[in-house]
Design a protein around this motif. Sequence first.
Motif, PDB file in Angstrom:
ATOM      1  N   TYR A   1       0.637  -1.231  -0.094  1.00  0.00           N
ATOM      2  CA  TYR A   1       0.012   0.069  -0.109  1.00  0.00           C
ATOM      3  C   TYR A   1       1.106   1.320  -0.024  1.00  0.00           C
ATOM      4  O   TYR A   1       1.915   1.222   0.523  1.00  0.00           O
ATOM      5  CB  TYR A   1      -0.849   0.079   1.239  1.00  0.00           C
ATOM      6  CG  TYR A   1      -1.968  -1.071   1.072  1.00  0.00           C
ATOM      7  CD1 TYR A   1      -3.306  -0.497   0.469  1.00  0.00           C
ATOM      8  CD2 TYR A   1      -2.146  -2.215   1.705  1.00  0.00           C
ATOM      9  CE1 TYR A   1      -4.353  -1.485   0.368  1.00  0.00           C
ATOM     10  CE2 TYR A   1      -3.254  -3.063   1.506  1.00  0.00           C
ATOM     11  CZ  TYR A   1      -4.248  -2.617   1.059  1.00  0.00           C
ATOM     12  OH  TYR A   1      -5.408  -3.318   1.032  1.00  0.00           O
TER      13      TYR A   1
ATOM     14  N   PHE B   1      -0.916   5.809   3.584  1.00  0.00           N
ATOM     15  CA  PHE B   1      -2.040   4.684   3.930  1.00  0.00           C
ATOM     16  C   PHE B   1      -1.688   3.734   5.030  1.00  0.00           C
ATOM     17  O   PHE B   1      -2.384   3.642   5.975  1.00  0.00           O
ATOM     18  CB  PHE B   1      -2.708   4.409   2.546  1.00  0.00           C
ATOM     19  CG  PHE B   1      -4.050   3.505   2.940  1.00  0.00           C
ATOM     20  CD1 PHE B   1      -5.064   3.971   3.099  1.00  0.00           C
ATOM     21  CD2 PHE B   1      -3.986   2.270   3.057  1.00  0.00           C
ATOM     22  CE1 PHE B   1      -6.330   3.319   3.210  1.00  0.00           C
ATOM     23  CE2 PHE B   1      -4.921   1.154   3.184  1.00  0.00           C
ATOM     24  CZ  PHE B   1      -6.125   2.000   3.375  1.00  0.00           C
TER      25      PHE B   1
ATOM     26  N   TYR C   1      -3.330   3.124   8.796  1.00  0.00           N
ATOM     27  CA  TYR C   1      -4.070   2.032   8.895  1.00  0.00           C
ATOM     28  C   TYR C   1      -3.748   0.548   8.862  1.00  0.00           C
ATOM     29  O   TYR C   1      -4.314  -0.345   9.363  1.00  0.00           O
ATOM     30  CB  TYR C   1      -5.306   2.094   7.875  1.00  0.00           C
ATOM     31  CG  TYR C   1      -5.948   3.419   7.650  1.00  0.00           C
ATOM     32  CD1 TYR C   1      -6.885   3.579   8.663  1.00  0.00           C
ATOM     33  CD2 TYR C   1      -5.888   4.476   6.786  1.00  0.00           C
ATOM     34  CE1 TYR C   1      -7.385   4.791   8.683  1.00  0.00           C
ATOM     35  CE2 TYR C   1      -6.386   5.705   6.665  1.00  0.00           C
ATOM     36  CZ  TYR C   1      -7.227   5.775   7.662  1.00  0.00           C
ATOM     37  OH  TYR C   1      -8.135   6.979   7.892  1.00  0.00           O
TER      38      TYR C   1
ATOM     39  N   ASP D   1      -9.844  -8.221  -2.148  1.00  0.00           N
ATOM     40  CA  ASP D   1      -9.679  -6.878  -1.496  1.00  0.00           C
ATOM     41  C   ASP D   1      -8.111  -6.269  -1.676  1.00  0.00           C
ATOM     42  O   ASP D   1      -7.790  -5.102  -1.762  1.00  0.00           O
ATOM     43  CB  ASP D   1     -10.034  -7.169  -0.112  1.00  0.00           C
ATOM     44  CG  ASP D   1      -9.793  -5.654   0.650  1.00  0.00           C
ATOM     45  OD1 ASP D   1     -10.737  -4.559   0.287  1.00  0.00           O
ATOM     46  OD2 ASP D   1      -9.255  -5.360   1.583  1.00  0.00           O
TER      47      ASP D   1
ATOM     48  N   SER E   1      -7.832  -2.809  -3.406  1.00  0.00           N
ATOM     49  CA  SER E   1      -7.862  -1.686  -2.581  1.00  0.00           C
ATOM     50  C   SER E   1      -6.315  -1.115  -2.776  1.00  0.00           C
ATOM     51  O   SER E   1      -6.364   0.224  -2.766  1.00  0.00           O
ATOM     52  CB  SER E   1      -8.023  -1.763  -1.272  1.00  0.00           C
ATOM     53  OG  SER E   1      -7.251  -2.792  -0.484  1.00  0.00           O
TER      54      SER E   1
ATOM     55  N   LYS F   1      -6.609   1.079  -5.947  1.00  0.00           N
ATOM     56  CA  LYS F   1      -7.630   2.389  -5.440  1.00  0.00           C
ATOM     57  C   LYS F   1      -6.704   3.329  -4.518  1.00  0.00           C
ATOM     58  O   LYS F   1      -6.802   4.327  -4.846  1.00  0.00           O
ATOM     59  CB  LYS F   1      -8.884   2.025  -4.654  1.00  0.00           C
ATOM     60  CG  LYS F   1      -9.915   1.370  -5.668  1.00  0.00           C
ATOM     61  CD  LYS F   1     -11.034   1.230  -4.570  1.00  0.00           C
ATOM     62  CE  LYS F   1     -12.392   0.348  -5.393  1.00  0.00           C
ATOM     63  NZ  LYS F   1     -13.163  -0.189  -4.537  1.00  0.00           N
ATOM     64  N   GLU F   2      -5.948   2.651  -3.681  1.00  0.00           N
ATOM     65  CA  GLU F   2      -5.401   3.668  -2.908  1.00  0.00           C
ATOM     66  C   GLU F   2      -3.976   4.453  -3.636  1.00  0.00           C
ATOM     67  O   GLU F   2      -3.862   5.499  -3.488  1.00  0.00           O
ATOM     68  CB  GLU F   2      -4.632   2.890  -1.785  1.00  0.00           C
ATOM     69  CG  GLU F   2      -5.531   2.699  -0.497  1.00  0.00           C
ATOM     70  CD  GLU F   2      -6.747   3.594  -0.208  1.00  0.00           C
ATOM     71  OE1 GLU F   2      -6.262   4.693   0.060  1.00  0.00           O
ATOM     72  OE2 GLU F   2      -7.868   3.056  -0.173  1.00  0.00           O
TER      73      GLU F   2
ATOM     74  N   SER G   1      -5.767   6.929  -5.690  1.00  0.00           N
ATOM     75  CA  SER G   1      -6.419   8.028  -4.789  1.00  0.00           C
ATOM     76  C   SER G   1      -5.262   9.181  -4.528  1.00  0.00           C
ATOM     77  O   SER G   1      -5.354  10.317  -4.409  1.00  0.00           O
ATOM     78  CB  SER G   1      -7.016   7.365  -3.575  1.00  0.00           C
ATOM     79  OG  SER G   1      -7.227   8.269  -2.578  1.00  0.00           O
TER      80      SER G   1
ATOM     81  N   GLU H   1      -4.849  12.906  -5.451  1.00  0.00           N
ATOM     82  CA  GLU H   1      -4.662  13.910  -4.526  1.00  0.00           C
ATOM     83  C   GLU H   1      -3.200  14.796  -4.808  1.00  0.00           C
ATOM     84  O   GLU H   1      -3.486  16.095  -4.606  1.00  0.00           O
ATOM     85  CB  GLU H   1      -4.712  13.321  -3.062  1.00  0.00           C
ATOM     86  CG  GLU H   1      -5.874  12.989  -2.378  1.00  0.00           C
ATOM     87  CD  GLU H   1      -5.864  12.348  -1.214  1.00  0.00           C
ATOM     88  OE1 GLU H   1      -4.654  12.420  -0.413  1.00  0.00           O
ATOM     89  OE2 GLU H   1      -6.619  11.458  -0.903  1.00  0.00           O
TER      90      GLU H   1
END
Lengths: 271, 113
Positions: free
Chosen positions: A21, A25, A29, A58, A62, A65-66, A69, A73
């Motif tokens: 990740y 992030f 998390y 997942d 994910s 996606k991260e 994202s 940003e």
Amino acid sequence: MSKLLFNGSVEKLYSLALRLYPQPFRDAYAPQMRQTLRDALTDRVSRRPYFLNLIARDLITSIFKEYLSMFRELYARPALIFNAIILAGIASGIALALYAIPQQVLRNGANDPQIQLATDAVARLEDGAALSEAIPAGNVDMARSLAPFIIAYDNQGKPLASQAKLNGGVPVLPTGVFDYVRQHGEERVSWQPILGNTRGVRIAAVVERVGGAHPGFVLAGRSLREVELREAQVEQMAGLTWIGMLALIVIGTLAYGWLTRSPVQRLATSI
Amino acid sequence: MATADSSSPLTPAVFAILLALAEDNKHGYAIMKEANTPKGGCVSMGPGTLYGTLDRLMRDGLVEETGMTDNERRRYYRLTADGRAAVSAEVVRLDAAVSSARSLGLIPKRVRS
């Protein structure tokens, strides 16, 4: 015992996968995600094969996606995107000019000897020279030769004399060209003569009106083969320049976006 | 991402998380578990999707951390007033869609919603 061992192995594997990740992030998390996995593995109600399958799917979706994202940003700032679009527009304009200007120069230059040949032939015919004198005999193969040639047509567009042949015959110009020359005195066209099964021969043609006692037309032509090869090289160079400029803009935008990221993003990505 | 006044539909994951938190403050696994039940919408999501969505919901001000933990790694989340308004708006939207589907005979009579 074996269940504990299995859970431990799954948790270790998951901890390794968490490294995939984006760092901000992960820092925020990862401990909670590991705890959630642990909760699921120790939950008696939870169906383990189903959950492991869910975790695998997942992870893939994910992580993607991260990153997306984070990318959004960092770079989805109106000023940054606006600058990149403006620069891409300028680069596209420059590349288009790099193609169009030499292409026009090459194409117009391809008419040069024909203009002189047609003008001279018309002058001789209007001065009363015989057809064979104004247009000396020639044997240019339009399909293969790069030599310039002249064709004389009568007032109805029927060939009278020709220095060139295509498949053993003299091709006839479209009547629209004759009509235009009747009105304007001269026309410069890229002509694709069709005679028999010959295709792909393109001629830079200059057509002039012959006045005087025996009105008609003179066409001076030359194969565009070499010119079109050079045009293709220009197109290729302009295309490569365009791609290069766009690549530089993308790299520059990414670098600028990274260097000017907000203090919060800067803190998050430097942890 | 959804906001309280947005009229666009929420994604299944967002709706399921907001719905799970509407009942009570919950930690990550409890939200995941609740979302996967029929009353939570039967939405399967893993930890990556859960925390990614929670992160965005917190930035949009729809969810916040309670500050309460029963374990250093197990944090609890709760709905904000905006989050409650967003989930209510979505329920109203879905309710209208269900009413429409019912009037078209698309919902079997034995099913009660």
